[in-house]
Design a protein around this motif. Structure first.
Motif, PDB file in Angstrom:
ATOM      1  N   GLN A 116      13.343  -5.328  -7.489  1.00 41.67           N
ATOM      2  CA  GLN A 116      13.099  -6.542  -8.254  1.00 41.67           C
ATOM      3  C   GLN A 116      11.840  -7.257  -7.785  1.00 41.67           C
ATOM      4  OE1 GLN A 116      14.959  -7.244 -10.948  1.00 41.67           O
ATOM      5  NE2 GLN A 116      16.030  -5.332 -10.447  1.00 41.67           N
ATOM      6  N   ASN A 117      11.227  -6.725  -6.734  1.00 45.27           N
ATOM      7  CA  ASN A 117      10.021  -7.318  -6.166  1.00 45.27           C
ATOM      8  C   ASN A 117       8.855  -6.368  -6.401  1.00 45.27           C
ATOM      9  OD1 ASN A 117       8.207  -8.876  -4.605  1.00 45.27           O
ATOM     10  ND2 ASN A 117       8.709  -7.668  -2.781  1.00 45.27           N
ATOM     11  N   GLU A 118       8.063  -6.646  -7.396  1.00 42.80           N
ATOM     12  CA  GLU A 118       6.928  -5.784  -7.712  1.00 42.80           C
ATOM     13  C   GLU A 118       5.706  -6.238  -6.927  1.00 42.80           C
ATOM     14  OE1 GLU A 118       3.805  -5.253 -11.285  1.00 42.80           O
ATOM     15  OE2 GLU A 118       5.908  -5.304 -11.926  1.00 42.80           O
ATOM     16  N   ILE A 119       5.414  -5.535  -5.844  1.00 40.60           N
ATOM     17  CA  ILE A 119       4.212  -5.824  -5.060  1.00 40.60           C
ATOM     18  C   ILE A 119       3.019  -5.240  -5.796  1.00 40.60           C
ATOM     19  CG2 ILE A 119       3.036  -5.416  -2.867  1.00 40.60           C
ATOM     20  CD1 ILE A 119       5.818  -5.212  -1.586  1.00 40.60           C
ATOM     21  N   ASN A 120       1.984  -6.057  -6.017  1.00 46.58           N
ATOM     22  CA  ASN A 120       0.863  -5.599  -6.832  1.00 46.58           C
ATOM     23  C   ASN A 120      -0.499  -5.870  -6.222  1.00 46.58           C
ATOM     24  OD1 ASN A 120       0.454  -8.484  -7.591  1.00 46.58           O
ATOM     25  ND2 ASN A 120       2.377  -8.123  -8.696  1.00 46.58           N
ATOM     26  N   GLY A 121      -0.568  -6.462  -5.025  1.00 45.72           N
ATOM     27  CA  GLY A 121      -1.867  -6.717  -4.427  1.00 45.72           C
ATOM     28  C   GLY A 121      -1.763  -7.012  -2.946  1.00 45.72           C
ATOM     29  N   LEU A 122      -2.818  -6.671  -2.204  1.00 42.41           N
ATOM     30  CA  LEU A 122      -2.851  -6.868  -0.759  1.00 42.41           C
ATOM     31  C   LEU A 122      -4.255  -7.256  -0.337  1.00 42.41           C
ATOM     32  CD1 LEU A 122      -1.358  -6.520   2.014  1.00 42.41           C
ATOM     33  CD2 LEU A 122      -2.199  -4.148   2.008  1.00 42.41           C
ATOM     34  N   VAL A 123      -4.369  -8.304   0.470  1.00 42.15           N
ATOM     35  CA  VAL A 123      -5.635  -8.715   1.070  1.00 42.15           C
ATOM     36  C   VAL A 123      -5.427  -8.736   2.573  1.00 42.15           C
ATOM     37  CG1 VAL A 123      -7.313 -10.573   1.331  1.00 42.15           C
ATOM     38  CG2 VAL A 123      -6.356 -10.062  -0.931  1.00 42.15           C
ATOM     39  N   ALA A 124      -6.216  -7.957   3.305  1.00 40.79           N
ATOM     40  CA  ALA A 124      -6.043  -7.810   4.747  1.00 40.79           C
ATOM     41  C   ALA A 124      -7.095  -8.606   5.496  1.00 40.79           C
ATOM     42  CB  ALA A 124      -6.119  -6.336   5.133  1.00 40.79           C
ATOM     43  N   GLY A 125      -6.651  -9.422   6.469  1.00 40.45           N
ATOM     44  CA  GLY A 125      -7.556 -10.145   7.343  1.00 40.45           C
ATOM     45  C   GLY A 125      -7.584  -9.511   8.724  1.00 40.45           C
ATOM     46  N   ASN A 126      -8.101 -10.232   9.710  1.00 34.61           N
ATOM     47  CA  ASN A 126      -8.133  -9.704  11.075  1.00 34.61           C
ATOM     48  C   ASN A 126      -6.743  -9.670  11.686  1.00 34.61           C
ATOM     49  OD1 ASN A 126     -10.969  -9.174  11.475  1.00 34.61           O
ATOM     50  ND2 ASN A 126     -11.276 -11.403  11.391  1.00 34.61           N
ATOM     51  N   SER A 127      -5.937 -10.671  11.386  1.00 31.78           N
ATOM     52  CA  SER A 127      -4.606 -10.738  11.983  1.00 31.78           C
ATOM     53  C   SER A 127      -3.565 -11.259  11.005  1.00 31.78           C
ATOM     54  CB  SER A 127      -4.631 -11.647  13.225  1.00 31.78           C
ATOM     55  OG  SER A 127      -5.041 -12.967  12.865  1.00 31.78           O
ATOM     56  N   ASP A 128      -3.882 -11.214   9.733  1.00 31.30           N
ATOM     57  CA  ASP A 128      -2.907 -11.673   8.755  1.00 31.30           C
ATOM     58  C   ASP A 128      -3.107 -10.947   7.438  1.00 31.30           C
ATOM     59  OD1 ASP A 128      -5.294 -12.820   8.031  1.00 31.30           O
ATOM     60  OD2 ASP A 128      -4.427 -14.745   7.445  1.00 31.30           O
ATOM     61  N   PHE A 129      -2.123 -11.096   6.568  1.00 34.13           N
ATOM     62  CA  PHE A 129      -2.153 -10.436   5.264  1.00 34.13           C
ATOM     63  C   PHE A 129      -1.692 -11.416   4.190  1.00 34.13           C
ATOM     64  CE2 PHE A 129      -1.512  -7.169   8.408  1.00 34.13           C
ATOM     65  CZ  PHE A 129      -2.352  -6.142   8.003  1.00 34.13           C
ATOM     66  N   TRP A 130      -2.282 -11.261   2.999  1.00 40.49           N
ATOM     67  CA  TRP A 130      -1.842 -11.972   1.815  1.00 40.49           C
ATOM     68  C   TRP A 130      -1.335 -10.928   0.835  1.00 40.49           C
ATOM     69  CZ3 TRP A 130      -1.542 -17.188   1.600  1.00 40.49           C
ATOM     70  CH2 TRP A 130      -2.240 -17.905   2.585  1.00 40.49           C
ATOM     71  N   ILE A 131      -0.110 -11.121   0.350  1.00 48.31           N
ATOM     72  CA  ILE A 131       0.562 -10.141  -0.494  1.00 48.31           C
ATOM     73  C   ILE A 131       0.949 -10.813  -1.805  1.00 48.31           C
ATOM     74  CG2 ILE A 131       2.513  -8.554  -0.665  1.00 48.31           C
ATOM     75  CD1 ILE A 131       2.639  -8.943   2.521  1.00 48.31           C
ATOM     76  N   SER A 132       0.491 -10.233  -2.914  1.00 51.92           N
ATOM     77  CA  SER A 132       0.876 -10.765  -4.225  1.00 51.92           C
ATOM     78  C   SER A 132       2.056  -9.977  -4.759  1.00 51.92           C
ATOM     79  CB  SER A 132      -0.298 -10.711  -5.198  1.00 51.92           C
ATOM     80  OG  SER A 132      -0.716  -9.385  -5.426  1.00 51.92           O
ATOM     81  N   SER A 133       2.986 -10.701  -5.366  1.00 47.68           N
ATOM     82  CA  SER A 133       4.230 -10.094  -5.810  1.00 47.68           C
ATOM     83  C   SER A 133       4.779 -10.905  -6.973  1.00 47.68           C
ATOM     84  CB  SER A 133       5.228 -10.061  -4.646  1.00 47.68           C
ATOM     85  OG  SER A 133       6.557 -10.087  -5.089  1.00 47.68           O
ATOM     86  N   THR A 134       5.647 -10.270  -7.753  1.00 50.42           N
ATOM     87  CA  THR A 134       6.275 -11.005  -8.842  1.00 50.42           C
ATOM     88  C   THR A 134       7.228 -12.075  -8.316  1.00 50.42           C
ATOM     89  OG1 THR A 134       7.913  -9.222  -8.971  1.00 50.42           O
ATOM     90  CG2 THR A 134       6.074  -9.160 -10.537  1.00 50.42           C
ATOM     91  N   LEU A 135       7.469 -12.102  -6.998  1.00 53.25           N
ATOM     92  CA  LEU A 135       8.270 -13.164  -6.387  1.00 53.25           C
ATOM     93  C   LEU A 135       7.396 -14.285  -5.834  1.00 53.25           C
ATOM     94  CD1 LEU A 135      11.017 -11.120  -4.484  1.00 53.25           C
ATOM     95  CD2 LEU A 135      11.118 -12.126  -6.772  1.00 53.25           C
ATOM     96  N   GLY A 136       6.079 -14.168  -6.037  1.00 54.48           N
ATOM     97  CA  GLY A 136       5.178 -15.211  -5.554  1.00 54.48           C
ATOM     98  C   GLY A 136       4.072 -14.648  -4.681  1.00 54.48           C
ATOM     99  N   LEU A 137       3.464 -15.523  -3.892  1.00 54.79           N
ATOM    100  CA  LEU A 137       2.398 -15.145  -2.957  1.00 54.79           C
ATOM    101  C   LEU A 137       2.945 -15.281  -1.537  1.00 54.79           C
ATOM    102  CD1 LEU A 137      -0.652 -14.497  -2.416  1.00 54.79           C
ATOM    103  CD2 LEU A 137      -0.995 -16.976  -2.290  1.00 54.79           C
ATOM    104  N   PHE A 138       2.781 -14.213  -0.718  1.00 52.76           N
ATOM    105  CA  PHE A 138       3.279 -14.205   0.651  1.00 52.76           C
ATOM    106  C   PHE A 138       2.114 -14.162   1.633  1.00 52.76           C
ATOM    107  CE2 PHE A 138       6.656 -12.438  -1.927  1.00 52.76           C
ATOM    108  CZ  PHE A 138       7.799 -13.032  -1.420  1.00 52.76           C
ATOM    109  N   HIS A 139       2.264 -14.911   2.743  1.00 55.30           N
ATOM    110  CA  HIS A 139       1.303 -14.847   3.840  1.00 55.30           C
ATOM    111  C   HIS A 139       2.057 -14.422   5.092  1.00 55.30           C
ATOM    112  CE1 HIS A 139      -1.040 -16.724   7.260  1.00 55.30           C
ATOM    113  NE2 HIS A 139      -1.877 -15.856   6.707  1.00 55.30           N
ATOM    114  N   TYR A 140       1.582 -13.322   5.687  1.00 60.36           N
ATOM    115  CA  TYR A 140       2.197 -12.807   6.913  1.00 60.36           C
ATOM    116  C   TYR A 140       1.200 -12.910   8.050  1.00 60.36           C
ATOM    117  CZ  TYR A 140       3.979  -9.469  10.337  1.00 60.36           C
ATOM    118  OH  TYR A 140       4.399  -8.878  11.500  1.00 60.36           O
TER     119      TYR A 140
END
Length: 758
Positions: free
Chosen positions: A468-492
């Motif tokens: 139910q979670n369609e991950i559709n994009g990833l932006v990689a930093g030096n020590s973090d990630f931004w993930i786009s998904s049909t459940l919203g935007l995630f920052h790890y």
């Protein structure tokens, strides 16, 4: 015989040179036929009035076109005040927007385009002798107070502005063309240009230093050799075998030959129109359409056009009238994209264009749906290709380097990563390391040097059912990630192991880091528009239809080398300046041209972009894409008061419906509806509208492509209706149509009645 053979060889070489330079020409935007509302398919003339309306002559009456609908006028013998005949041969607009109409019957009408009233000129006793004399081509000019008419006998007639007197001018040689240039009237014969002043006196005679075409005298009425005044100051005349340019500045002539010896049809009969850049367009049946540019280079525009040019309107659209097939429209200013058909799948077509030619890779690609392929263009030129299909094998990831060499490694797995894991998105971090993310939010690296896929992190967030979670994009930093998904935007954040979720109620379907400001993320959504997100401040700004976006679904985000954002919307292909200063909707020609699919996009190493869908794809260089900078007028086409349509001649204006500036109405005629159209005719379905009744509406009412504004039971008071249209790329015009409206109160609510009661 040898001499004849030399002539044939010369003509063949001349034609070969012309066709060697021939282009496919501008794409056909659309056709207008009787099915669209034209009264008939044989088009004899097309003109545009000062307000922007298009007027069309046919063999079954007259039509006015506003970009959306035709308003037709027919010859009905039993009705007085209508057209004098049905078969129109010529239309001409004078300086006061009166339409001069000639017919095959020989009659001449003068039609007021605002009031729609007709003066049957040749029905008047003093002008009856003109009946049947009007030649085709350019036969009328308008000077200060006089109308000059060219007859098919080569004679000139002058009618005064009040339509009460008729004068006759005859030259030694038949007049083949007539034009008004500056303060002069220029008559053309086979031998000279004759300049006259407004008092009809000859001021100059210029001898044409070329032998005339040997044509029989009977062709005088068929030829149109009127002077065409060009922006560069030159005077140009098109003859049957040549084009003559005259420069008044140094009184020099230049002759440009035409390959017309193979065809005896008279070139001068064809309509000739001048474009906004000064190019002259004319047709010759056996080569389609030609043009003469401002530098006097003769070109074949197209060999496929079916008629002759009739009009280039103010926005740069070429209108071609045909002999039974209606009207063809061509855009001379914008590079419209032509959709190409897909042989198999979008990604197989595109990767082949990118240079992929590997049997194993192609065999794999043929098994992947266009919705499940994923790609990454790394900084070193390596193209990575993966798949996100459920139960797909993570080892199916392969790469192609800048030399088109395909690397299909036998991957090793480290960190306990399962082999069956779809690659939902890929990204490259600042150090050049390639990352992937799986369906269950697992992050891993792909190392081509060791052919190793290594599990690195599991994003700590309970997403429930991963399907139910369609991950559709990833932006990689030096020590973090931004993930786009049909459940919203995630920052790890790797450092503290924390995950933060943004926009939980928004279906995010695309993500892209700004190419210039690395702290900015662009987020495409389903139904919530385009979001500009600052990763430092965590502040965001939304672009929606309320502030200029053409549609609230945005996906497939790419950036070009100039720093512009590209993507697809529910209404077609979007380009967007990263600073938000420009939003354009680009037009794609072809079946369902504005329909694109998610994940059907690609950026080539040379900067070209590709977008596709079920009906085909487009590939283009963003640098070559011209934009629509035209600012269309908005035309009011109909007004309804209490559901009754207002006639053209009404109590509010002597200039017709579109000329109304003030409407004063009683309290019981307070339900109004307005229909309107933008005077830009290439793709009216792309035009957007907005309106506001000041005094009632708090702001603009955005109606999309709907061209109607309706207000019921307007209270007594003073109001202003503002109507505005965009161009085809979504930019709002600076020309706003304004109608003032006064609704009077009933007498028992007036101040004088209340005062009397008190």
């Amino acid at each position: 015989m040898i001499h004849l053979l030399k002539n044939i060889i010369f003509i063949t070489l001349l034609l070969a040179c012309l066709f060697a330079n021939a282009q496919e020409g501008p794409p056909l935007l659309r056709k207008l036929t009787a099915e669209n509302g034209l009264p008939q398919g044989f088009i004899s003339a097309i003109v545009q009035d000062s307000k922007g309306f298009i007027w069309i002559g046919t063999r079954n009456g007259l039509a006015r076109y506003d970009g959306r609908e035709f308003r037709n006028f027919y010859h009905i013998p039993s009705v007085k005040g209508g057209l004098s005949s049905g078969i129109i041969t010529q239309l001409w607009l004078d300086k006061k927007d009166k339409l001069w109409i000639t017919y095959e019957s020989g009659h001449l009408d003068i039609f007021n385009t605002a009031t729609e009233k007709i003066i049957p000129l040749t029905a008047k006793k003093e002008f009856a002798g003109l009946e049947g004399l009007f030649k085709r081509g350019r036969s009328f000019i308008d000077t200060s107070g006089d109308y000059w008419l060219l007859a098919n006998t080569g004679e000139v007639y002058i009618i005064n502005e009040a339509f009460t007197t008729l004068q006759h001018i005859r030259q030694k040689d038949p007049v083949l063309g007539i034009a008004s240039v500056g303060k002069s009237i220029i008559l053309t014969t086979d031998y000279e240009l004759i300049f006259l002043d407004k008092n009809h006196a000859v001021t100059q005679r210029v001898t044409i230093p070329f032998k005339p075409t040997k044509l029989p005298p009977s062709t005088v009425g068929l030829r149109d050799n009127s002077v065409i005044a060009r922006p560069n100051g030159q005077l140009t005349i098109v003859y049957d075998d040549k084009i003559i340019n005259y420069r008044p500045s140094d009184k020099t002539f230049k002759s440009i030959p035409l390959p017309s010896t193979l065809n005896k049809q008279y070139l001068a009969v064809s309509q000739k129109v001048i474009g906004n850049d000064g190019s002259i367009y004319f047709s010759k049946n056996w080569v389609g359409m030609l043009s003469l540019d401002p530098q006097n280079n003769l070109k074949v525009v197209s060999t496929k056009m079916n008629g002759s040019p009739q009009l280039i309107d103010r926005s740069g659209i070429l209108w071609v009238g045909t002999g039974g097939l209606g009207i063809e429209q061509y855009d001379l200013r914008i590079n419209h994209l032509a959709r190409k058909s897909i042989n198999k799948l979008f990604h197989t077509n595109i990767l082949k264009k990118a240079g992929l030619d590997d049997r194993r890779a192609n065999k794999l690609l043929d098994t992947i749906s266009g919705y499940y392929w994923r790609w990454l263009q790394a900084k070193d030129g390596t193209l990575w290709v993966a798949q996100s299909q459920p139960d797909s094998h993570i080892g199916s990831v392969f790469s192609m380097d800048r030399d088109k060499k395909v690397n299909y490694p036998q991957w090793k797995y480290e960190g306990g990563l399962p082999k069956k894991l779809p690659t939902c998105a890929m990204a490259e971090d600042p150090s050049g390391r390639v990352w992937g993310i799986g369906l269950d939010m697992r992050l891993y690296t792909l190392d081509p040097a060791t052919n190793t896929i290594t599990f690195r992190h599991k994003v700590p967030f309970d997403i429930g059912d991963p399907f139910q979670n369609e991950i559709n994009g990833l932006v990689a930093g030096n020590s973090d990630f931004w993930i786009s998904s049909t459940l919203g935007l995630f920052h790890y954040d790797i450092g503290n192991g924390k995950t933060t979720r943004y926009f939980p109620d928004v279906r995010v379907i695309s993500i892209l880091r700004d190419s210039k400001k690395k702290d900015i993320l662009w987020i495409g959504t389903m139904y919530a528009g385009l979001i500009k997100f600052n990763t430092k401040t965590r502040q965001h700004f939304g672009y929606t239809t309320a502030n200029g976006l053409p549609h609230n679904t945005v996906a497939n985000l790419l950036s070009d080398s100039s720093g512009n954002l590209w993507g697809i919307t529910g209404k077609g292909l979007l380009s967007f300046a990263f600073d938000g200063s420009r939003i354009h909707l680009h037009n794609v020609i072809g079946e369902n041209g504005q329909e694109f699919n998610r994940y059907h996009y690609f950026k080539f190493p040379d900067g070209r972009l590709a977008f596709g869908g079920a009906y085909g794809y487009v590939v283009f260089d963003p640098k070559s894409m011209l934009t629509d900078n035209y600012k269309p007028e908005t035309l009011i086409t109909s007004i309804f008061i209490n559901n009754r349509e207002l006639p053209a001649v009404n109590q509010f204006s002597g200039n017709g419906i579109n000329g109304i500036q003030l409407m004063e109405l009683p309290y019981d005629k307070n339900s109004l509806a307005f229909e309107f159209a933008a005077a830009e005719y290439n793709l009216p379905e792309k035009i957007q509208y907005r309106y506001q009744m000041k005094g009632l509406d708090d702001g603009w009412v955005f109606s999309g492509n709907d061209n109607t504004a309706t207000y019921s039971y307007i209270p007594p008071g003073d109001y202003e209706l503002h109507i505005n249209a965009s161009n085809t790329m979504g930019e709002w015009s600076d020309k706003v149509k304004i109608v003032k409206i006064h609704i009077s109160p009933p007498f028992w609510l007036t101040w004088w009645f209340m005062s009397a009661i008190i």
